[in-house]
Design a protein around this motif. Structure first.
Motif, PDB file in Angstrom:
ATOM      1  N   SER A  23      20.114  42.844 -10.717  1.00  0.00           N
ATOM      2  CA  SER A  23      20.648  42.653  -9.623  1.00  0.00           C
ATOM      3  C   SER A  23      20.460  44.147  -8.824  1.00  0.00           C
ATOM      4  CB  SER A  23      22.148  43.088  -9.880  1.00  0.00           C
ATOM      5  OG  SER A  23      23.102  43.217  -8.686  1.00  0.00           O
ATOM      6  N   ILE A  25      19.210  47.381  -7.149  1.00  0.00           N
ATOM      7  CA  ILE A  25      18.029  48.178  -6.901  1.00  0.00           C
ATOM      8  C   ILE A  25      17.072  47.759  -8.237  1.00  0.00           C
ATOM      9  CG2 ILE A  25      17.104  50.417  -7.454  1.00  0.00           C
ATOM     10  CD1 ILE A  25      19.858  51.455  -6.088  1.00  0.00           C
ATOM     11  N   ASP A  44      19.936  43.387 -19.085  1.00  0.00           N
ATOM     12  CA  ASP A  44      21.068  43.509 -18.486  1.00  0.00           C
ATOM     13  C   ASP A  44      22.294  42.934 -19.466  1.00  0.00           C
ATOM     14  OD1 ASP A  44      21.416  43.788 -15.087  1.00  0.00           O
ATOM     15  OD2 ASP A  44      23.259  42.765 -16.349  1.00  0.00           O
ATOM     16  N   ASP A  66      24.155  45.636 -23.918  1.00  0.00           N
ATOM     17  CA  ASP A  66      24.966  46.788 -23.380  1.00  0.00           C
ATOM     18  C   ASP A  66      24.286  48.118 -23.472  1.00  0.00           C
ATOM     19  OD1 ASP A  66      26.464  48.811 -22.483  1.00  0.00           O
ATOM     20  OD2 ASP A  66      28.406  48.033 -23.558  1.00  0.00           O
ATOM     21  N   VAL A  67      23.315  48.735 -22.488  1.00  0.00           N
ATOM     22  CA  VAL A  67      22.675  50.051 -22.618  1.00  0.00           C
ATOM     23  C   VAL A  67      23.303  51.235 -23.560  1.00  0.00           C
ATOM     24  CG1 VAL A  67      20.955  49.707 -20.805  1.00  0.00           C
ATOM     25  CG2 VAL A  67      23.309  50.980 -20.316  1.00  0.00           C
ATOM     26  N   TYR A 159      31.531  59.257 -12.420  1.00  0.00           N
ATOM     27  CA  TYR A 159      30.184  59.167 -11.674  1.00  0.00           C
ATOM     28  C   TYR A 159      29.237  60.212 -11.769  1.00  0.00           C
ATOM     29  CZ  TYR A 159      26.791  56.193  -9.153  1.00  0.00           C
ATOM     30  OH  TYR A 159      25.786  55.650  -8.631  1.00  0.00           O
ATOM     31  N   LYS A 163      26.084  61.315 -13.440  1.00  0.00           N
ATOM     32  CA  LYS A 163      24.464  61.304 -12.590  1.00  0.00           C
ATOM     33  C   LYS A 163      24.063  62.634 -12.449  1.00  0.00           C
ATOM     34  CE  LYS A 163      24.324  56.872 -11.433  1.00  0.00           C
ATOM     35  NZ  LYS A 163      23.163  56.109 -12.078  1.00  0.00           N
ATOM     36  N   THR A 192      23.113  52.628  -0.883  1.00  0.00           N
ATOM     37  CA  THR A 192      22.171  51.562  -0.700  1.00  0.00           C
ATOM     38  C   THR A 192      22.673  50.214  -0.649  1.00  0.00           C
ATOM     39  OG1 THR A 192      20.545  52.966  -2.116  1.00  0.00           O
ATOM     40  CG2 THR A 192      19.883  50.580  -1.954  1.00  0.00           C
ATOM     41  N   THR A 194      23.547  47.223  -2.014  1.00  0.00           N
ATOM     42  CA  THR A 194      23.268  46.294  -3.175  1.00  0.00           C
ATOM     43  C   THR A 194      24.844  45.632  -3.531  1.00  0.00           C
ATOM     44  OG1 THR A 194      24.457  48.182  -4.717  1.00  0.00           O
ATOM     45  CG2 THR A 194      21.824  48.008  -4.093  1.00  0.00           C
TER      46      THR A 194
HETATM   47  N1  LIG Z   1      23.957  51.348  -4.561  1.00  0.00           N
HETATM   48  C1  LIG Z   1      23.991  52.584  -4.244  1.00  0.00           C
HETATM   49  O1  LIG Z   1      24.077  53.030  -3.296  1.00  0.00           O
HETATM   50  C2  LIG Z   1      23.502  53.372  -5.447  1.00  0.00           C
HETATM   51  C3  LIG Z   1      23.555  54.834  -5.098  1.00  0.00           C
HETATM   52  C4  LIG Z   1      23.075  56.005  -6.044  1.00  0.00           C
HETATM   53  C5  LIG Z   1      22.672  55.443  -7.234  1.00  0.00           C
HETATM   54  N2  LIG Z   1      22.856  53.957  -7.530  1.00  0.00           N
HETATM   55  C6  LIG Z   1      22.604  53.632  -9.018  1.00  0.00           C
HETATM   56  O2  LIG Z   1      21.806  52.589  -8.979  1.00  0.00           O
HETATM   57  C7  LIG Z   1      21.760  51.971 -10.292  1.00  0.00           C
HETATM   58  C8  LIG Z   1      21.524  50.449  -9.832  1.00  0.00           C
HETATM   59  O3  LIG Z   1      22.919  50.221  -8.816  1.00  0.00           O
HETATM   60  P1  LIG Z   1      23.220  48.936  -8.135  1.00  0.00           P
HETATM   61  O4  LIG Z   1      23.830  49.454  -6.723  1.00  0.00           O
HETATM   62  O5  LIG Z   1      21.903  48.058  -7.905  1.00  0.00           O
HETATM   63  O6  LIG Z   1      24.132  48.168  -8.836  1.00  0.00           O
HETATM   64  P2  LIG Z   1      24.341  46.620  -9.280  1.00  0.00           P
HETATM   65  O7  LIG Z   1      25.483  46.278  -9.624  1.00  0.00           O
HETATM   66  O8  LIG Z   1      23.639  45.727  -8.062  1.00  0.00           O
HETATM   67  O9  LIG Z   1      23.342  46.440 -10.336  1.00  0.00           O
HETATM   68  C9  LIG Z   1      23.477  47.085 -11.657  1.00  0.00           C
HETATM   69  C10 LIG Z   1      23.029  46.256 -12.631  1.00  0.00           C
HETATM   70  O10 LIG Z   1      23.495  46.964 -13.994  1.00  0.00           O
HETATM   71  C11 LIG Z   1      23.933  46.016 -14.926  1.00  0.00           C
HETATM   72  N3  LIG Z   1      24.714  46.737 -16.045  1.00  0.00           N
HETATM   73  C12 LIG Z   1      25.875  47.284 -15.765  1.00  0.00           C
HETATM   74  N4  LIG Z   1      26.347  47.587 -16.751  1.00  0.00           N
HETATM   75  C13 LIG Z   1      25.301  47.432 -17.904  1.00  0.00           C
HETATM   76  C14 LIG Z   1      25.333  47.988 -19.145  1.00  0.00           C
HETATM   77  N5  LIG Z   1      26.253  48.550 -19.617  1.00  0.00           N
HETATM   78  N6  LIG Z   1      24.158  47.416 -19.720  1.00  0.00           N
HETATM   79  C15 LIG Z   1      23.244  46.919 -19.444  1.00  0.00           C
HETATM   80  N7  LIG Z   1      23.304  46.575 -18.032  1.00  0.00           N
HETATM   81  C16 LIG Z   1      24.284  46.886 -17.304  1.00  0.00           C
HETATM   82  C17 LIG Z   1      24.762  45.098 -13.979  1.00  0.00           C
HETATM   83  O11 LIG Z   1      25.093  43.735 -14.694  1.00  0.00           O
HETATM   84  C18 LIG Z   1      23.947  44.912 -12.811  1.00  0.00           C
HETATM   85  O12 LIG Z   1      22.855  43.886 -13.195  1.00  0.00           O
HETATM   86  C19 LIG Z   1      22.957  52.436 -10.831  1.00  0.00           C
HETATM   87  O13 LIG Z   1      22.728  53.059 -11.915  1.00  0.00           O
HETATM   88  C20 LIG Z   1      23.856  52.850  -9.638  1.00  0.00           C
HETATM   89  O14 LIG Z   1      24.646  53.784 -10.226  1.00  0.00           O
HETATM   90  C21 LIG Z   1      23.200  53.141  -6.810  1.00  0.00           C
END
Ligand SMILES: NC(=O)c1ccc[n+]([C@@H]2O[C@H](COP(=O)([O-])OP(=O)(O)OC[C@H]3O[C@@H](n4cnc5c(N)ncnc54)[C@H](O)[C@@H]3O)[C@@H](O)[C@H]2O)c1
Length: 268
Positions: A23, A25, A44, A66-67, A159, A163, A192, A194
């Motif tokens: 999903s 990013i 994932d 699960d990471v 969070y 981070k 972002t 998403t």
């Molecule tokens: N979207 C934003 O604005 C934003 C901003 C800063 C940082 N981030 C970071 O970017 C990364 C991706 O975020 P995103 O917005 O694409 O989110 P998203 O929810 O679209 O994607 C995250 C993915 O991680 C997977 N996931 C969640 N927990 C997990 C686990 N325990 N083990 C394995 N997989 C797991 C989910 O199933 C999902 O497919 C995250 O680390 C998020 O914190 C996002």
């Protein structure tokens, strides 16, 4: 050390693991890295979604786990390396958001879970992948921090702590592994678009126009804009860059004045 001139960014044949690749990013980055020639495996927690994302991301393999679980992380890294015939690059995108409540009102178990998935999970995947990379004396990793890891966002303590921890982890690993040719960098994305952020927008947790007003580039980012920064940091174009966490935030972290950014320097 690279001394020759360099051609446009290519990642031909690079064996690459993207966590959270089903999903947002992670998925966008898996697709961009594939387009640049990498052979990508996505990992994932949502196995069905990961398998379904194979076509869209052009990944050649997927694994579920699960990471934040040490056994799962070891197994997912081993399965990805097995499917790809080794491991050159890792992008750690797996993460979850938080509850947007103040510290005193937070559920401690939820707090721990947010830190576990984002920080401990990144540590575990780095640890497993780094051993492979150190043995072959080559590799590159990019972790995902956030603008929330750079400064305090009320209501986002778990969070933010996770981070911020990822920034420190990234710097520490860069120093520990630089001598064996393994680079470790990060990105700190701004807001972002998403599924994670769309869910917040749907719940009207924040107003996008407020974010746009606070952002010098006056808009939210796309996932592809994160993917191109990751591709650069993973590529030989960044061969002398390690221990850096690059804000990819439309100028958010550069802005320090009060109120909307447009208020101070109206253009036109
Ligand atoms: N979207 C934003 O604005 C934003 C901003 C800063 C940082 N981030 C970071 O970017 C990364 C991706 O975020 P995103 O917005 O694409 O989110 P998203 O929810 O679209 O994607 C995250 C993915 O991680 C997977 N996931 C969640 N927990 C997990 C686990 N325990 N083990 C394995 N997989 C797991 C989910 O199933 C999902 O497919 C995250 O680390 C998020 O914190 C996002």
């Amino acid at each position: 050390m690279r001394t020759e001139s360099i051609s446009p960014i290519r990642l031909d044949g690079k064996r690459t693991l993207v966590t959270g690749g089903a999903s947002g990013i992670g998925a966008a980055t898996a697709r961009v890295l594939s387009d640049l020639g990498a052979r990508v495996a996505i990992a994932d927690i949502d196995g069905e979604r990961a398998e379904a994302a194979l076509g869209d991301t052009k990944a050649v393999a997927w694994t579920q786990g699960d990471v934040s679980n040490a056994e799962d992380s070891e197994r997912m890294v081993a399965e990805a390396a097995g499917a790809l015939g080794g491991l050159d690059l890792v992008f750690n995108s797996a993460g979850i958001g938080d509850d947007l409540v103040p510290v005193h009102a937070q559920d401690p178990e939820r707090w721990r879970r947010v830190v576990d998935v984002n920080l401990y999970g990144t540590y575990l995947v780095c640890r497993a992948a780094g051993r492979i990379m150190a043995a072959q004396k080559a590799g590159a990793i990019v972790n995902v921090s956030s603008i929330v890891g750079l400064d305090a966002f009320p209501g986002r303590s778990a969070y933010g702590v996770a981070k911020a921890g990822i920034i420190h982890l990234t710097k520490t690993l860069a120093c520990e592994w630089g001598g064996v040719g393994v680079r470790v960098n990060g990105i700190a994305p701004g807001y972002t678009r998403t599924p994670m952020v769309q869910a917040l927008l749907d719940r009207q947790v924040f107003d996008p126009s407020v974010v746009e007003g606070r952002t010098p580039l006056r808009r939210l980012a796309s996932s592809n804009e994160m993917a191109s920064a990751v591709a650069f940091l993973l590529s030989d174009w960044a061969s002398y860059i390690t221990g850096v966490v690059l804000p990819v935030d439309g100028g958010w972290s550069a802005y320090g004045a009060a109120g909307d950014v447009g208020k101070h320097m109206p253009v036109g």
